[in-house]
Design an enzyme around this catalytic site. Structure first.
Site, PDB file in Angstrom:
ATOM      1  N   CYS A   2       0.854  -1.190   0.000  1.00 11.98           N
ATOM      2  CA  CYS A   2       0.000   0.000   0.000  1.00 11.98           C
ATOM      3  C   CYS A   2       0.893   1.244   0.000  1.00 11.98           C
ATOM      4  O   CYS A   2       1.928   1.275   0.660  1.00 11.98           O
ATOM      5  CB  CYS A   2      -0.949   0.104   1.187  1.00 11.98           C
ATOM      6  SG  CYS A   2      -2.121  -1.251   1.269  1.00 11.98           S
ATOM      7  N   ARG A  27       3.845  -0.439  -4.851  1.00 14.63           N
ATOM      8  CA  ARG A  27       3.547  -0.945  -3.507  1.00 14.63           C
ATOM      9  C   ARG A  27       2.215  -1.672  -3.425  1.00 14.63           C
ATOM     10  O   ARG A  27       1.868  -2.230  -2.384  1.00 14.63           O
ATOM     11  CB  ARG A  27       3.535   0.228  -2.506  1.00 14.63           C
ATOM     12  CG  ARG A  27       4.845   0.970  -2.444  1.00 14.63           C
ATOM     13  CD  ARG A  27       4.724   2.156  -1.515  1.00 14.63           C
ATOM     14  NE  ARG A  27       4.588   1.719  -0.142  1.00 14.63           N
ATOM     15  CZ  ARG A  27       5.586   1.515   0.691  1.00 14.63           C
ATOM     16  NH1 ARG A  27       6.820   1.703   0.284  1.00 14.63           N
ATOM     17  NH2 ARG A  27       5.365   1.122   1.917  1.00 14.63           N
ATOM     18  N   TRP A  74      -2.691  -2.743  -1.684  1.00 16.88           N
ATOM     19  CA  TRP A  74      -2.416  -4.175  -1.784  1.00 16.88           C
ATOM     20  C   TRP A  74      -3.290  -4.800  -0.705  1.00 16.88           C
ATOM     21  O   TRP A  74      -3.075  -4.589   0.483  1.00 16.88           O
ATOM     22  CB  TRP A  74      -0.943  -4.453  -1.526  1.00 16.88           C
ATOM     23  CG  TRP A  74      -0.594  -5.895  -1.738  1.00 16.88           C
ATOM     24  CD1 TRP A  74      -0.283  -6.496  -2.924  1.00 16.88           C
ATOM     25  CD2 TRP A  74      -0.500  -6.921  -0.731  1.00 16.88           C
ATOM     26  NE1 TRP A  74      -0.023  -7.833  -2.722  1.00 16.88           N
ATOM     27  CE2 TRP A  74      -0.148  -8.121  -1.387  1.00 16.88           C
ATOM     28  CE3 TRP A  74      -0.690  -6.946   0.644  1.00 16.88           C
ATOM     29  CZ2 TRP A  74       0.033  -9.324  -0.713  1.00 16.88           C
ATOM     30  CZ3 TRP A  74      -0.524  -8.155   1.319  1.00 16.88           C
ATOM     31  CH2 TRP A  74      -0.162  -9.317   0.637  1.00 16.88           C
ATOM     32  N   ASN A 100      -1.768   2.312   5.616  1.00 16.52           N
ATOM     33  CA  ASN A 100      -0.892   1.233   5.158  1.00 16.52           C
ATOM     34  C   ASN A 100      -0.483   0.450   6.396  1.00 16.52           C
ATOM     35  O   ASN A 100       0.004   1.038   7.357  1.00 16.52           O
ATOM     36  CB  ASN A 100       0.344   1.842   4.469  1.00 16.52           C
ATOM     37  CG  ASN A 100       1.437   0.822   4.209  1.00 16.52           C
ATOM     38  OD1 ASN A 100       1.168  -0.359   4.061  1.00 16.52           O
ATOM     39  ND2 ASN A 100       2.671   1.289   4.155  1.00 16.52           N
ATOM     40  N   GLY A 101      -0.694  -0.859   6.389  1.00 21.61           N
ATOM     41  CA  GLY A 101      -0.349  -1.684   7.542  1.00 21.61           C
ATOM     42  C   GLY A 101      -1.503  -2.611   7.861  1.00 21.61           C
ATOM     43  O   GLY A 101      -2.403  -2.799   7.038  1.00 21.61           O
ATOM     44  N   GLU A 493      16.440 -18.885  -7.480  1.00 23.48           N
ATOM     45  CA  GLU A 493      16.065 -17.558  -7.974  1.00 23.48           C
ATOM     46  C   GLU A 493      15.392 -17.657  -9.347  1.00 23.48           C
ATOM     47  O   GLU A 493      14.397 -16.979  -9.618  1.00 23.48           O
ATOM     48  CB  GLU A 493      17.317 -16.662  -8.011  1.00 23.48           C
ATOM     49  CG  GLU A 493      17.155 -15.271  -8.570  1.00 23.48           C
ATOM     50  CD  GLU A 493      16.132 -14.402  -7.840  1.00 23.48           C
ATOM     51  OE1 GLU A 493      15.636 -14.776  -6.768  1.00 23.48           O
ATOM     52  OE2 GLU A 493      15.805 -13.341  -8.400  1.00 23.48           O
ATOM     53  N   LYS A 497      11.575 -16.434 -10.189  1.00 30.12           N
ATOM     54  CA  LYS A 497      11.245 -15.472 -11.256  1.00 30.12           C
ATOM     55  C   LYS A 497      10.136 -16.020 -12.139  1.00 30.12           C
ATOM     56  O   LYS A 497       9.198 -15.317 -12.497  1.00 30.12           O
ATOM     57  CB  LYS A 497      12.466 -15.169 -12.149  1.00 30.12           C
ATOM     58  CG  LYS A 497      13.578 -14.362 -11.559  1.00 30.12           C
ATOM     59  CD  LYS A 497      13.272 -12.907 -11.321  1.00 30.12           C
ATOM     60  CE  LYS A 497      12.675 -12.679  -9.974  1.00 30.12           C
ATOM     61  NZ  LYS A 497      13.545 -12.376  -8.886  1.00 30.12           N
ATOM     62  N   GLU A 500       6.711 -16.066 -10.197  1.00 31.13           N
ATOM     63  CA  GLU A 500       6.040 -14.825  -9.818  1.00 31.13           C
ATOM     64  C   GLU A 500       5.523 -14.024 -10.992  1.00 31.13           C
ATOM     65  O   GLU A 500       4.531 -13.322 -10.857  1.00 31.13           O
ATOM     66  CB  GLU A 500       6.911 -13.955  -8.893  1.00 31.13           C
ATOM     67  CG  GLU A 500       8.113 -13.308  -9.511  1.00 31.13           C
ATOM     68  CD  GLU A 500       8.845 -12.394  -8.519  1.00 31.13           C
ATOM     69  OE1 GLU A 500      10.053 -12.267  -8.659  1.00 31.13           O
ATOM     70  OE2 GLU A 500       8.213 -11.804  -7.627  1.00 31.13           O
ATOM     71  N   HIS A 516      16.193 -37.454  -4.799  1.00 33.32           N
ATOM     72  CA  HIS A 516      15.580 -37.822  -3.511  1.00 33.32           C
ATOM     73  C   HIS A 516      14.091 -37.470  -3.471  1.00 33.32           C
ATOM     74  O   HIS A 516      13.521 -37.320  -2.400  1.00 33.32           O
ATOM     75  CB  HIS A 516      16.316 -37.124  -2.364  1.00 33.32           C
ATOM     76  CG  HIS A 516      17.753 -37.535  -2.277  1.00 33.32           C
ATOM     77  ND1 HIS A 516      18.147 -38.762  -1.808  1.00 33.32           N
ATOM     78  CD2 HIS A 516      18.885 -36.890  -2.652  1.00 33.32           C
ATOM     79  CE1 HIS A 516      19.463 -38.852  -1.865  1.00 33.32           C
ATOM     80  NE2 HIS A 516      19.938 -37.729  -2.383  1.00 33.32           N
ATOM     81  N   LYS A 615       5.711  -4.682  -4.773  1.00 32.72           N
ATOM     82  CA  LYS A 615       7.169  -4.572  -4.777  1.00 32.72           C
ATOM     83  C   LYS A 615       7.733  -4.595  -3.358  1.00 32.72           C
ATOM     84  O   LYS A 615       8.766  -5.176  -3.102  1.00 32.72           O
ATOM     85  CB  LYS A 615       7.559  -3.272  -5.484  1.00 32.72           C
ATOM     86  CG  LYS A 615       9.051  -3.037  -5.594  1.00 32.72           C
ATOM     87  CD  LYS A 615       9.662  -3.964  -6.610  1.00 32.72           C
ATOM     88  CE  LYS A 615      11.162  -3.823  -6.698  1.00 32.72           C
ATOM     89  NZ  LYS A 615      11.772  -5.046  -7.239  1.00 32.72           N
TER      90      LYS A 615
HETATM   91  O1  M6R Z   1      12.866  -5.295  -0.836  1.00 33.13           O
HETATM   92  P1  M6R Z   1      13.334  -6.642  -0.375  1.00 33.13           P
HETATM   93  O2  M6R Z   1      14.591  -7.063  -1.036  1.00 33.13           O
HETATM   94  O3  M6R Z   1      13.427  -6.750   1.102  1.00 33.13           O
HETATM   95  O4  M6R Z   1      12.193  -7.637  -0.854  1.00 33.13           O
HETATM   96  C1  M6R Z   1      12.224  -8.992  -0.520  1.00 33.13           C
HETATM   97  C2  M6R Z   1      11.270  -9.782  -1.358  1.00 33.13           C
HETATM   98  O5  M6R Z   1       9.952  -9.357  -1.135  1.00 33.13           O
HETATM   99  C3  M6R Z   1      11.574  -9.652  -2.853  1.00 33.13           C
HETATM  100  O6  M6R Z   1      12.885 -10.018  -3.136  1.00 33.13           O
HETATM  101  C4  M6R Z   1      10.615 -10.542  -3.679  1.00 33.13           C
HETATM  102  O7  M6R Z   1      10.856 -11.878  -3.413  1.00 33.13           O
HETATM  103  C5  M6R Z   1      10.769 -10.217  -5.164  1.00 33.13           C
HETATM  104  N1  M6R Z   1       9.499  -9.869  -5.731  1.00 33.13           N
HETATM  105  C6  M6R Z   1      11.296 -11.337  -5.972  1.00 33.13           C
HETATM  106  O8  M6R Z   1      11.438 -10.992  -7.305  1.00 33.13           O
END
Ligand code: M6R
Length: 620
Positions: A2, A27, A74, A100-101, A493, A497, A500, A516, A615
């Site tokens: 948010c 956000r 959000w 926000n929160g 990673e 990607k 998401e 395993h 984000k």
């Molecule tokens: O801002 P941060 O690096 O603390 O964020 C951590 C995660 O929320 C962030 O890396 C998230 O996993 C990404 N969307 C991955 O692409």
């Protein structure tokens, strides 16, 4: 998650709020709304969907006034809908709030307010805040306080926030008090921009760019009163105090798309420069080491460190895994990587000679912030590896290292990951040279690092080939990502990607672990992405790859230039330049970023704004 904006001054508020919300949309993008007050009348425009939907609504139904608040959401409590969009009105419309929160005790407060006759229209926790402030306000008026006095409003907000459990960044307006905006913070970031005859409120400094460079970051338990003529800060415990005004650096360039179709693609292609920026001024060739300005620990103190904990979430946690391998190899310091969401509640035995690094792009991730505070409370030196200057984690850490990667707008983290890995390599080098690493070994690492920007440029040339591969694989529903040692975090990673932004199920594993359990998933419809550049266990990775092929699993391999063997074994091979094993995460993550981007595009997904995500994850 948010984003909040606010404005009090002399210009039309709606345009400023709308532009601010566009900059905060990373956000959260479930809905957007604004409230503007003019001549004792609150006008609210809010809409489910992107800020663009709100902009269309405002074109048809404009609002006037120079005092307003806005919100991009959000969803936490209540699904994304017009009715659940902020701002929310309290009482009989005398108060309007953005938040926000999470107000964790909202259901108890809601029941209480309902028994008093307050009618709830939304399913949000925020509407509780709006009604509770309105309720406290009306109680004060009953006791003889002036309904048009700002003091009454301040007391009402203070009385309400005392009752909240959870986190809040709040922006509050009172219908009958002109030229007056209150904001309060506990756990959710807020920054004030100071102009001439106007003041701005925002969740981060982005919306302030172009308006002012003088800012004040709110701390927890602070409340600020803004009018067009000034600001007043109150702390719950210490009362009124003077603001600590900071001057923002000129807005970082490059926040536009620069001709790229999406921010994610732009940020992938920025990596030769961002990696260079992460190293700039930090390589000390004479001493064959790295140097940092802001660790705030002497070499003597650092030599006494006997354990390191790296903590973060998501991509930052993956970078931490690479960091663990680097620090243990270069500096021989036992290192662990902890999910911040676990560390904050886990209470592991850490000695006072344990150093903690919070790794975070945004510097606002709620779990990482809480884990960092917990470690600080216990007396550990707690540092940050962070991109956003002025973020809460950057400000609260005992010291740290900035990434200097520039704004990362795409929700999928790309350039921040490679910058984090670069900084962790420098850190490992520095700690190694404070201990047993030899001068020639330090020199070699420096020269390998210096070659990285060109290696990344070369790697990016695979983009066209990746487009072809994406065409062939975009309809598959399950992927495995497999790598070993330094490439195991890269596998995690790569899978993250893909998940998401394309919503395809993907799992990352150490390649040898596949037998395993996950190998049971392998069939003609489950491609495996092997991260298999040359290294000291390359033959073992080849055996793992053969095991997949024997079960008819399609294989996409990342290999070092000139690796003819893989050409015969894998269905598709993407060649990356040869780099030392410990630097392979930097080159190997790039084709995987491009693969997820191209697959997501082909599947019609919103690459920069994937569903359900934001984000910056500022709630638990
Ligand atoms: O801002 P941060 O690096 O603390 O964020 C951590 C995660 O929320 C962030 O890396 C998230 O996993 C990404 N969307 C991955 O692409």
């Amino acid at each position: 998650m948010c984003g909040i904006v606010g404005y009090v001054g002399f210009r039309p508020a709606a345009e400023i709020l709308l532009e601010g919300l566009r900059r905060l949309e990373y956000r959260g993008y479930d809905s957007a709304g604004i409230a503007v007050i003019d001549a004792g009348e609150i006008s609210i425009r809010k809409k489910a969907g992107r800020v663009q939907e709100l902009a269309r609504l405002l074109e048809k139904h404009p609002v006037n006034g120079s005092l307003g608040i806005g919100h991009t959401r959000w969803a936490t409590h209540g699904q994304p809908s017009d009715i659940n969009s902020h701002p929310h009105v309290g009482g009989n419309g005398e108060v309007v709030v953005v938040h926000n929160g999470v107000i964790e005790n909202y259901s108890i407060l809601k029941s209480h307010l309902q028994t008093l006759g307050y009618v709830f229209r939304s399913s949000t926790d925020t509407e509780v805040a709006a009604h509770l402030i309105a309720h406290e306000f009306s109680e004060l008026i009953k006791m003889g306080e002036d309904p048009e006095s700002s003091n009454t409003a301040i007391q009402a907000v203070e009385a309400a926030i005392k009752q909240f459990k959870g986190t809040y960044g709040l922006g509050v307006l009172f219908r009958d008090i002109p030229d007056f905006l209150i904001a309060a913070r506990l756990g959710s970031p807020l920054v004030i921009g100071m102009g001439q005859g106007e003041y701005f409120l925002a969740s981060d400094a982005g919306p302030l760019a172009g308006h002012t460079q003088e800012v004040v970051y709110l701390s927890d338990h602070e409340l600020v009163v803004l009018t067009s003529q000034g600001m007043q800060l109150h702390h719950r415990d210490t009362g009124k105090h003077a603001p600590d005004v900071q001057v923002l650096a000129q807005a970082e360039s490059g926040s536009g798309l620069n001709g790229f179709e999406h921010y994610m693609l732009k940020e992938i292609f920025e990596q030769p420069e961002t990696i260079e920026n992460a190293m700039r001024g930090r390589l000390d060739e004479d001493e064959a080491t790295a140097k940092f300005g802001g660790l705030n620990l002497t070499p003597q103190q650092l030599r006494r460190i006997d354990r390191i904990v790296l903590t973060g979430c998501g991509t930052s946690w993956h970078a931490g895994l690479v960091g663990e391998y680097l620090i243990e190899e270069f500096a021989r310091i036992p290192t662990e990587v902890e999910y911040a969401s676990e560390l904050r509640y886990r209470n592991p035995p850490l000695s006072t000679s344990t150093m903690v690094f919070a790794i975070t792009q945004s510097g606002e991730t709620a779990d990482t912030l809480a884990a960092m505070r917990e470690c600080k409370r216990k007396g550990h030196p707690t540092l940050a590896i962070c991109n956003v200057v002025g973020s809460t984690i950057a400000r609260e850490a005992d010291g740290g290292i900035f990434l200097h990667a520039g704004p990362e707008v795409g929700v999928a983290s790309t350039k921040a990951f490679t910058s984090q890995v670069t900084v962790l390599t420098l850190l490992a080098l520095y700690l190694g040279r404070l201990r047993n690493m030899s001068y020639p070994a330090g020199q070699r690492i420096i020269s390998h690092l210096q070659a990285m920007p060109d290696a990344i440029r070369k790697t990016l040339e695979c983009h066209d080939q990746i487009k072809d591969i994406a065409q062939r694989y975009c309809d598959y529903d399950n992927f495995l990502y497999l790598g070993r040692l330094y490439n195991f975090p890269v596998a995690l990673e790569g899978a993250l990607k893909l998940k998401e932004i394309s919503y395809i199920h993907a799992e990352g594993y150490p390649a040898a672990e596949m037998k395993h359990g996950p190998i049971a998933l392998v069939d003609e419809r489950t491609p495996s992405v092997f991260i298999a550049p040359r290294g000291h266990i390359y033959p073992k990775v080849m055996s793992n790859l053969e095991e997949i092929k024997a079960r008819k699993g399609p294989v996409i391999a990342l290999a070092c230039e000139g690796d003819a063997k893989l050409d015969q074994l894998a269905d598709d091979v993407v060649y990356v330049p040869f780099v030392e094993e410990y630097l392979q995460p930097l080159v190997c993550s790039i084709p995987l970023q491009l693969l997820s981007y191209e697959i997501a595009l082909l599947r019609g997904c919103n690459v920069d704004r994937p569903r359900n995500l934001a984000k910056s994850v500022t709630v638990e």
